[in-house]
Design a protein around this motif. Structure first.
Motif, short mmCIF file in Angstrom:
data_model
loop_
_atom_site.label_atom_id
_atom_site.label_comp_id
_atom_site.label_asym_id
_atom_site.label_seq_id
_atom_site.Cartn_x
_atom_site.Cartn_y
_atom_site.Cartn_z
N ASN A 134 8.86 12.92 12.57
CA ASN A 134 9.89 12.02 13.08
C ASN A 134 9.71 10.64 12.46
O ASN A 134 8.77 10.39 11.69
CB ASN A 134 9.91 11.99 14.62
N GLU A 135 10.62 9.72 12.79
CA GLU A 135 10.60 8.38 12.19
C GLU A 135 9.32 7.63 12.51
O GLU A 135 8.78 6.90 11.67
CB GLU A 135 11.83 7.57 12.63
N LYS A 136 8.81 7.78 13.74
CA LYS A 136 7.56 7.09 14.09
C LYS A 136 6.40 7.66 13.29
O LYS A 136 5.51 6.90 12.87
CB LYS A 136 7.29 7.20 15.58
N GLY A 137 6.40 8.96 13.08
CA GLY A 137 5.36 9.57 12.27
C GLY A 137 5.38 9.04 10.85
O GLY A 137 4.34 8.69 10.27
N LYS A 138 6.58 8.96 10.25
CA LYS A 138 6.70 8.41 8.90
C LYS A 138 6.21 6.96 8.86
O LYS A 138 5.50 6.56 7.93
CB LYS A 138 8.16 8.46 8.44
N ALA A 139 6.58 6.18 9.87
CA ALA A 139 6.18 4.77 9.91
C ALA A 139 4.66 4.62 10.03
O ALA A 139 4.08 3.73 9.39
CB ALA A 139 6.90 4.05 11.05
N LEU A 140 4.02 5.47 10.82
CA LEU A 140 2.56 5.40 10.95
C LEU A 140 1.87 5.77 9.64
O LEU A 140 0.88 5.15 9.25
CB LEU A 140 2.07 6.30 12.08
N VAL A 141 2.39 6.80 8.97
CA VAL A 141 1.81 7.18 7.68
C VAL A 141 1.97 6.02 6.69
O VAL A 141 1.02 5.66 5.98
CB VAL A 141 2.45 8.47 7.14
N LEU A 143 2.24 2.84 7.34
CA LEU A 143 1.32 1.77 7.74
C LEU A 143 -0.10 2.08 7.28
O LEU A 143 -0.77 1.23 6.71
CB LEU A 143 1.36 1.57 9.26
N SER A 144 -0.55 3.29 7.52
CA SER A 144 -1.92 3.64 7.16
C SER A 144 -2.13 3.61 5.65
O SER A 144 -3.19 3.23 5.17
CB SER A 144 -2.32 4.99 7.73
N GLN A 145 -1.13 3.99 4.90
CA GLN A 145 -1.26 4.00 3.45
C GLN A 145 -1.13 2.61 2.85
O GLN A 145 -1.79 2.29 1.86
CB GLN A 145 -0.24 4.95 2.83
N SER A 146 -0.32 1.76 3.45
CA SER A 146 -0.13 0.41 2.90
C SER A 146 -1.27 -0.51 3.25
O SER A 146 -1.61 -1.41 2.49
CB SER A 146 1.19 -0.19 3.38
N ASP A 147 -1.91 -0.31 4.40
CA ASP A 147 -3.00 -1.19 4.83
C ASP A 147 -4.36 -0.50 4.79
O ASP A 147 -5.31 -0.99 5.35
CB ASP A 147 -2.73 -1.68 6.26
N ASN A 148 -4.41 0.65 4.13
CA ASN A 148 -5.66 1.44 4.09
C ASN A 148 -6.16 1.75 5.49
O ASN A 148 -7.31 1.67 5.77
CB ASN A 148 -6.75 0.70 3.28
#
Length: 148
Positions: A134-141, A143-148
Motif C-alpha cells: 500500500n501507499e504507506k508501505g511504499k513511503a516507508l521503504v 524513507l528507509s532507502q533515502s535515509d539509510n
C-alpha cells in the motif's frame, strides 16, 4: 487485562510498547514496578492511542513532540549506564493514508542518533512479507532507502 498481567509477571519485560490502546482519559492502568506513559487517541468513540510501560528502575525521560500531525506516539529516551541514550517510540499510524505521516516519523527519528520505532504503521509491503503493497508501505521503504 488478566492475561496481560500474567504475561508481565511471567516474563518481566523491561519495556512494553502498546498501540491502539483505545483508552479513555479517565481510565487508569497500573502495573507494579512500572511507570506508564501514554498518548490517548480520540475519545468519542475511543480509538487509536499509544503507551509505554517501563520498569521504574530504568533511567528514562519522556519526550513530547507537539508538532506530530498524523500519528500518535509515546516516546521515551532510555539512559543506559556507559552507553549513549536510546530513544524508543510506540507509534500508531491511522489507516487512512496521509503522506505527512513520513514527516512525523522524521521528527521522531531526529530526536536522537539511536531511535527504535515500534508499532502499528498500517503499512504493507512485500519487503516485510505482506501479500500486498500500500501507499504507506511504499513511503516507508522510500524513507528507509533515502535515509539509510
Amino acid at each position: 487485562m488478566h492475561d496481560f498481567r500474567v504475561f508481565v509477571d511471567e516474563h518481566t519485560p523491561d519495556l512494553i510498547l502498546l498501540q491502539e490502546t483505545k483508552l479513555k482519559n479517565n481510565k487508569g492502568i497500573y502495573l507494579p514496578n512500572y511507570v506508564l506513559y501514554r498518548n490517548d487517541g480520540p475519545q468519542n468513540p475511543a480509538s487509536g492511542g499509544t503507551a509505554i510501560f517501563i520498569k521504574n528502575s530504568i533511567s528514562h525521560n519522556e519526550i513530547f513532540l507537539p508538532n506530530l500531525s498524523i500519528i500518535s506516539a509515546t516516546i521515551l529516551t532510555v539512559n543506559l549506564i556507559n552507553q549513549p541514550p536510546i530513544t524508543i517510540a510506540s507509534v500508531y499510524v491511522p489507516c487512512r493514508f496521509d503522506p505527512r505521516f513520513i514527516n512525523d516519523l522524521k521528527l521522531i527519528l531526529n530526536t536522537n542518533t539511536s531511535v527504535i520505532l515500534c508499532g502499528d504503521f498500517n503499512a504493507h509491503h512485500r519487503l516485510w512479507n505482506c501479500a500486498t503493497i500500500n501507499e504507506k508501505g511504499k513511503a516507508l521503504v522510500d524513507l528507509s532507502q533515502s535515509d539509510n
